[in-house]
Design a protein around this motif. Sequence first.
Motif, PDB file in Angstrom:
ATOM      1  N   ALA A  10      22.290  20.474  73.770  1.00 23.55           N
ATOM      2  CA  ALA A  10      20.843  20.252  73.857  1.00 23.55           C
ATOM      3  C   ALA A  10      20.087  21.548  74.111  1.00 23.55           C
ATOM      4  O   ALA A  10      18.879  21.627  73.821  1.00 23.55           O
ATOM      5  N   ALA A  11      20.753  22.572  74.638  1.00 25.58           N
ATOM      6  CA  ALA A  11      20.085  23.857  74.896  1.00 25.58           C
ATOM      7  C   ALA A  11      19.864  24.663  73.618  1.00 25.58           C
ATOM      8  O   ALA A  11      19.118  25.642  73.622  1.00 25.58           O
ATOM      9  N   LEU A  12      20.501  24.241  72.528  1.00 25.34           N
ATOM     10  CA  LEU A  12      20.324  24.931  71.252  1.00 25.34           C
ATOM     11  C   LEU A  12      19.005  24.529  70.601  1.00 25.34           C
ATOM     12  O   LEU A  12      18.481  23.430  70.850  1.00 25.34           O
ATOM     13  N   PRO A  13      18.438  25.376  69.746  1.00 23.72           N
ATOM     14  CA  PRO A  13      17.255  24.966  68.975  1.00 23.72           C
ATOM     15  C   PRO A  13      17.579  23.724  68.154  1.00 23.72           C
ATOM     16  O   PRO A  13      18.692  23.590  67.613  1.00 23.72           O
ATOM     17  N   ALA A  14      16.658  22.797  68.057  1.00 17.52           N
ATOM     18  CA  ALA A  14      16.910  21.512  67.397  1.00 17.52           C
ATOM     19  C   ALA A  14      17.424  21.682  65.975  1.00 17.52           C
ATOM     20  O   ALA A  14      18.254  20.893  65.501  1.00 17.52           O
ATOM     21  N   ASP A  15      16.941  22.713  65.266  1.00 14.84           N
ATOM     22  CA  ASP A  15      17.348  22.908  63.868  1.00 14.84           C
ATOM     23  C   ASP A  15      18.716  23.566  63.738  1.00 14.84           C
ATOM     24  O   ASP A  15      19.266  23.637  62.634  1.00 14.84           O
ATOM     25  N   ASP A  16      19.284  24.059  64.846  1.00 16.67           N
ATOM     26  CA  ASP A  16      20.560  24.777  64.799  1.00 16.67           C
ATOM     27  C   ASP A  16      21.685  24.023  65.507  1.00 16.67           C
ATOM     28  O   ASP A  16      22.738  24.600  65.777  1.00 16.67           O
ATOM     29  N   ARG A  17      21.477  22.763  65.800  1.00 13.29           N
ATOM     30  CA  ARG A  17      22.509  21.983  66.478  1.00 13.29           C
ATOM     31  C   ARG A  17      23.467  21.360  65.468  1.00 13.29           C
ATOM     32  O   ARG A  17      23.045  20.882  64.414  1.00 13.29           O
ATOM     33  N   PRO A  18      24.755  21.326  65.798  1.00 15.25           N
ATOM     34  CA  PRO A  18      25.685  20.581  64.944  1.00 15.25           C
ATOM     35  C   PRO A  18      25.474  19.083  65.129  1.00 15.25           C
ATOM     36  O   PRO A  18      24.847  18.640  66.102  1.00 15.25           O
ATOM     37  N   ARG A  19      25.966  18.324  64.193  1.00 11.87           N
ATOM     38  CA  ARG A  19      25.967  16.866  64.349  1.00 11.87           C
ATOM     39  C   ARG A  19      26.941  16.528  65.480  1.00 11.87           C
ATOM     40  O   ARG A  19      28.121  16.884  65.424  1.00 11.87           O
ATOM     41  N   LEU A  20      26.451  15.859  66.517  1.00  8.93           N
ATOM     42  CA  LEU A  20      27.272  15.543  67.693  1.00  8.93           C
ATOM     43  C   LEU A  20      27.771  14.101  67.596  1.00  8.93           C
ATOM     44  O   LEU A  20      26.980  13.156  67.693  1.00  8.93           O
ATOM     45  N   VAL A  21      29.086  13.944  67.385  1.00  5.04           N
ATOM     46  CA  VAL A  21      29.675  12.615  67.238  1.00  5.04           C
ATOM     47  C   VAL A  21      30.792  12.445  68.267  1.00  5.04           C
ATOM     48  O   VAL A  21      31.312  13.420  68.810  1.00  5.04           O
ATOM     49  N   ILE A  22      31.155  11.199  68.523  1.00  4.70           N
ATOM     50  CA  ILE A  22      32.235  10.906  69.460  1.00  4.70           C
ATOM     51  C   ILE A  22      33.207   9.935  68.817  1.00  4.70           C
ATOM     52  O   ILE A  22      32.838   9.149  67.932  1.00  4.70           O
ATOM     53  N   SER A  23      34.453   9.983  69.278  1.00  5.88           N
ATOM     54  CA  SER A  23      35.454   9.054  68.754  1.00  5.88           C
ATOM     55  C   SER A  23      36.599   8.946  69.744  1.00  5.88           C
ATOM     56  O   SER A  23      36.909   9.899  70.477  1.00  5.88           O
ATOM     57  N   GLY A  24      37.227   7.793  69.752  1.00  8.10           N
ATOM     58  CA  GLY A  24      38.390   7.587  70.612  1.00  8.10           C
ATOM     59  C   GLY A  24      39.130   6.342  70.183  1.00  8.10           C
ATOM     60  O   GLY A  24      38.527   5.392  69.676  1.00  8.10           O
ATOM     61  N   GLU A  25      40.433   6.364  70.368  1.00  9.72           N
ATOM     62  CA  GLU A  25      41.260   5.197  70.063  1.00  9.72           C
ATOM     63  C   GLU A  25      41.800   4.609  71.353  1.00  9.72           C
ATOM     64  O   GLU A  25      42.165   5.343  72.274  1.00  9.72           O
ATOM     65  N   SER A  26      41.825   3.285  71.412  1.00  3.58           N
ATOM     66  CA  SER A  26      42.417   2.586  72.550  1.00  3.58           C
ATOM     67  C   SER A  26      41.743   3.038  73.855  1.00  3.58           C
ATOM     68  O   SER A  26      40.513   2.968  73.979  1.00  3.58           O
ATOM     69  N   LEU A  27      42.521   3.522  74.820  1.00  5.35           N
ATOM     70  CA  LEU A  27      41.949   3.943  76.094  1.00  5.35           C
ATOM     71  C   LEU A  27      40.997   5.125  75.914  1.00  5.35           C
ATOM     72  O   LEU A  27      40.117   5.347  76.750  1.00  5.35           O
TER      73      LEU A  27
END
Length: 546
Positions: free
Chosen positions: A352-369
């Motif tokens: 979030a501290a990065l400029p809005a136009d220079d942020r990577p796509r922030l995704v999450i993922s996890g299996e099971s636990l």
Amino acid sequence: MDRGRVVRRGLGFGGTLLATLFFCASLTPSLLPRTWLYQGLMGGITALLGYALGAVAGAGCRALLRGRLPASRWRRTAWRVMLAGCAILTAAALWYSFDWQRDLRSLMGMDPAISWSAPVILAVAVAFFTAFLLVARLIRLGARKLVAWLGLFVPSYVGHVIGVLLVAFLVAVFASDVLFSGFVTTISDVSSVANSGTQPGVRRPTSATLSGGPGSLVSWESLGREGRTFTGTATTPARLAAFSGGGAVEPIRVYIGLDAASSPRDQAALAVRELERTGAFERPVLAVLGTTGTGWVDHGIADTLEYMYNGDSAMVAVQYSYLPSWVSFLVDRGKAARAGVALFEAVRARWAALPADDRPRLVISGESLGSFELENAFRGLADLAARTDGALFVGPPNANPIWRALTDGRDPGSPLWRPVYDSGRTVRFAQRPADLWRPPGPWPHPRVVYLQNSSDPVVWWSPALVYDRPGWLEPPRAPGVNPQMNWFPLVTFWQVLVDMIAARSVPPGHGHRYGPNIVNGWVAVAAPQGWSEADTARLRAHISAS
């Protein structure tokens, strides 16, 4: 000597009847196929549970009747009729169990030819039943001796109450603080040793973009067994280029093991510094990944994202336990939740501290636990959608808080096994790729996807199975669930629990195996610009073959 008297002294009427009924119920099909050994073990323990309930019910009936029992000849007749009926029922259940298991294997595309010996199953079940019953009776004998001794000093009814409570307390303490704690300690010690090892074929990375490699802030040794596998088997640019046709770059994989920092907060802070070192915040996509108890990350989740972005991706994960996933689920869920909160909050704060136009796509993922770990970083679906650019959860446990809220709040008419929430505007649940596009209608980004097989015991097991018929057994049933499966109080709870042992021993698309369907999940959540359906088909075939 009268054989009926011997039987009656050895076993109670109600206990014998319910033990037989429970054993026969355990032979009926559940979510996944079983081996004869699992069936014998499960049958013996299930029969013991039935015997305990029957013995308690019998004792209650005798107390109510207070000596007004039927004549001995009628009791002998009842015993003979009951034993004959139990023998016939047991023989029939054992006979049909072979076909039930073959049908279940065929339903999952497995070879229906199996080794299934009814006499061996019965022998294993009887052996376990006898052993556990002997222990139970020794405890009962000790309780009676204690009550008799207390009766020398206090009134009889007071001695009974004190004796029963004291024995129950001692058994509970022994089971919890000696047996269970000793078991967990042993598993932890064994897992700790395993954590120091390295899987065959895994080598220290030579790329600076991988934790444990040149310039890494964490040592190769501190990553732990699963962390070394995660970074040491990262998809190479050569493999990526062979799939894409060229232009591949070194992927970024950051991993922080338990030995690298003393607390989840310290691990998360170290993970952010490692992400900065590798240039992860300059990549198009940054994935925060949840791990299972040992620190394992499904290679399908990691590899798929790297192939989709031709290596121009970054991902980060932390280890919070040495224990196997199912043990961690029992004793380390709090650690998993704290690790997920600390890691996501630290990564997002830096993002979030990065400029809005220079942020990577922030995704999450996890299996099971791992999905449980990351779900706990959010207050609900709205919070998840507001603070990420998408989420892919695979095989979520029934205890996941957001999953449960969405499933309980599903749109009317949608089944429990494939719920629709808010017309599918943000979140969708899928077993097959086509499920992702149902119901038809708008599905704007950010998107949340839950992959959940209808035969995955990790998803459907819950303590409520002891007393409540689950909604996923109501018609219409999901594809992959045996139409002959029924719910029995307590028995189904135990069946599905045992199914977890074999959850990954079935073909992809069943049990706890999701295979190439992970590709469709990632494409729905975070497809790169220009990605096509043909690309998805090619990647599915590639992941299936790897």
